[in-house]
Design a protein around this motif. Structure first.
Motif, short mmCIF file in Angstrom:
data_model
loop_
_atom_site.label_atom_id
_atom_site.label_comp_id
_atom_site.label_asym_id
_atom_site.label_seq_id
_atom_site.Cartn_x
_atom_site.Cartn_y
_atom_site.Cartn_z
N LEU A 283 0.83 -1.21 0.00
CA LEU A 283 0.00 0.00 0.00
C LEU A 283 0.87 1.26 0.00
O LEU A 283 0.60 2.22 -0.73
N ALA A 284 1.91 1.25 0.82
CA ALA A 284 2.82 2.40 0.86
C ALA A 284 3.55 2.56 -0.47
O ALA A 284 3.66 3.68 -1.01
N ALA A 285 4.05 1.45 -1.03
CA ALA A 285 4.75 1.51 -2.31
C ALA A 285 3.80 1.93 -3.44
O ALA A 285 4.18 2.67 -4.35
N GLY A 286 2.55 1.48 -3.37
CA GLY A 286 1.57 1.83 -4.40
C GLY A 286 1.25 3.31 -4.40
O GLY A 286 1.14 3.93 -5.47
N ALA A 287 1.08 3.89 -3.21
CA ALA A 287 0.82 5.33 -3.13
C ALA A 287 2.02 6.12 -3.65
O ALA A 287 1.86 7.11 -4.37
N TYR A 288 3.21 5.66 -3.31
CA TYR A 288 4.44 6.33 -3.76
C TYR A 288 4.56 6.27 -5.28
O TYR A 288 4.82 7.28 -5.94
N SER A 289 4.36 5.08 -5.86
CA SER A 289 4.56 4.93 -7.31
C SER A 289 3.50 5.69 -8.10
O SER A 289 3.79 6.20 -9.19
N SER A 290 2.28 5.78 -7.58
CA SER A 290 1.22 6.51 -8.29
C SER A 290 1.57 7.98 -8.44
O SER A 290 1.27 8.61 -9.45
N ILE A 291 2.20 8.53 -7.40
CA ILE A 291 2.51 9.96 -7.40
C ILE A 291 3.86 10.25 -8.05
O ILE A 291 3.98 11.14 -8.90
N PHE A 292 4.88 9.49 -7.67
CA PHE A 292 6.25 9.83 -8.05
C PHE A 292 6.76 9.10 -9.29
O PHE A 292 7.77 9.50 -9.85
N ILE A 293 6.09 8.02 -9.68
CA ILE A 293 6.62 7.21 -10.78
C ILE A 293 5.70 7.21 -12.01
O ILE A 293 6.11 7.55 -13.12
N ALA A 294 4.44 6.82 -11.82
CA ALA A 294 3.55 6.57 -12.95
C ALA A 294 3.33 7.81 -13.82
O ALA A 294 3.58 7.78 -15.03
N THR A 295 2.87 8.90 -13.22
CA THR A 295 2.58 10.10 -14.01
C THR A 295 3.84 10.73 -14.61
O THR A 295 3.83 11.12 -15.79
N PRO A 296 4.94 10.86 -13.84
CA PRO A 296 6.17 11.36 -14.49
C PRO A 296 6.62 10.51 -15.67
O PRO A 296 7.15 11.04 -16.65
N LEU A 297 6.41 9.18 -15.60
CA LEU A 297 6.76 8.33 -16.73
C LEU A 297 5.89 8.66 -17.95
O LEU A 297 6.37 8.66 -19.09
#
Length: 356
Positions: A283-297
């Motif tokens: 859950l923590a990793a998912g929230a992080y990746s949604s904000i910091f990884i997915a959209t910037p990619l």
């Protein structure tokens, strides 16, 4: 209004914000470092697979005063294999021995009965064959693969292929981190762990889709204006859903933390550990990746398009011209009427759709 609510309103209206997209390479570096750590942990320590995957036997004794440490020593001596012993609330011992041949389980049961000073008939035993465990593992991998394929197809249809690729990378990122933590901590991997992994993938995908939906709305007809670049609209989309993501994650993590630290830690509930650790980390990793990884990619992929490159060039040129005249970009846009055909998430967070 609470301070967090007031902050959320300002983020939504575009009055304040953090440059997630502009600092994306910093977060990429953090993710790469965490992922490398997880891969090294997997390579060095490996996963502690449960008997459901490796095969073995589980013995449940009647109530006994024998300590867990003593029972572990006796079980390993009787079987010649590593044993995991848990004391249940009623004083009953659950003894799990991996890689134990079914034919040897009867002798181990008799030896345990003698050493623990209980009746052999009162010890319940369950055996899991290695071939059955292999089938379970294969089905788990198949289920995971099918989930990933369906996610990519759905996102490619509902949004576009760039968002599908970014979401897939974010999901793999979440899985790798969660599995790496399992390797570092040494928790046993059971079917409960697989359930937890599939659950966090769904949660992570939900959080990512919320941001993508805002980005899709915000970037509609974006090439018809020259006030904002695609990366700026994407950044506003993230900021607009930031407080919502934080609130959702905290609310989800609180009961999971209770399961992990109270249920699993203090009460010694093994199955709770299997599920709750994967949920907590995921859950923590998912929230992080949604904000910091997915959209910037998505931004990195989208801004490779000629249309987005041309848009960025126009925006920067217009700003340079406005600066040379001592005007703001908003004043220049008002003068030229360049405020149409785009859903601008600045000065109002959502689409204003204002036309002139």
């Amino acid at each position: 209004m609470s301070k967090l609510g007031d902050l959320g309103a300002k983020l939504y209206r575009g009055e304040v914000g953090y440059d997630f997209v502009g600092k994306r390479f910093l977060w990429y570096g953090v993710s790469i470092l965490i992922t490398i750590t997880a891969i090294v942990a997997l390579a060095v320590q490996g996963l502690n697979m449960g008997i459901e995957f490796k095969g073995g036997a589980v013995f449940t004794t009647p109530k006994t005063s024998v300590s867990v440490a003593k029972a572990t020593s006796l079980a390993e001596e009787a079987s010649g294999h590593a044993a995991i012993v848990q004391k249940l609330g009623t004083g009953v011992l659950r003894i799990q021995i991996s890689d134990l041949d079914p034919s040897a389980a009867i002798e181990v049961k008799k030896k345990l009965a003698t050493d623990l000073k209980v009746n052999a008939a009162d010890i319940n035993s369950d055996q899991v064959g290695a071939s059955w465990g292999e089938q379970i593992a294969n089905k788990a991998w198949t289920g995971l693969g099918v989930f990933m394929i369906l996610v990519v197809i759905y996102l490619a249809i509902a949004f576009e292929w760039r968002m599908a690729v970014a979401a897939l990378i974010a999901l793999i990122h979440d899985l790798t981190i969660t599995v790496g933590v399992y390797a570092l901590v040494g928790f046993e991997v059971t079917p409960g762990t697989v359930i937890g992994l599939l659950t966090i993938l769904g949660y992570s995908l939900y959080d990512t889709v919320v941001v993508f939906d805002g980005l899709k709305e915000g970037s509609k007809d974006i090439t018809k204006q020259s006030r904002w670049t695609f990366s700026e609209v994407a950044n506003r989309s993230i900021n607009g859903t930031l407080v919502r993501s934080i609130n959702t994650t905290v609310v989800a993590l609180l009961p999971v933390a209770a399961l992990l630290f109270i249920g699993g830690g203090f009460l010694g509930a093994g199955m709770l550990n299997d599920i709750s650790l994967s949920l907590f980390v995921g859950l923590a990793a998912g929230a992080y990746s949604s904000i910091f990884i997915a959209t910037p990619l998505v931004v990195d992929l989208k801004e490779r398009e000629p249309a987005m490159k041309a848009l960025k060039k126009r925006v920067l040129a217009k700003r340079a011209a406005a600066d040379a005249k001592g005007e703001s970009v908003d004043d220049a846009s008002e003068a030229t009427g360049d405020d149409s055909g785009v859903v601008a998430q600045g000065r109002g967070g959502r689409a204003s759709g204002r036309r002139r």
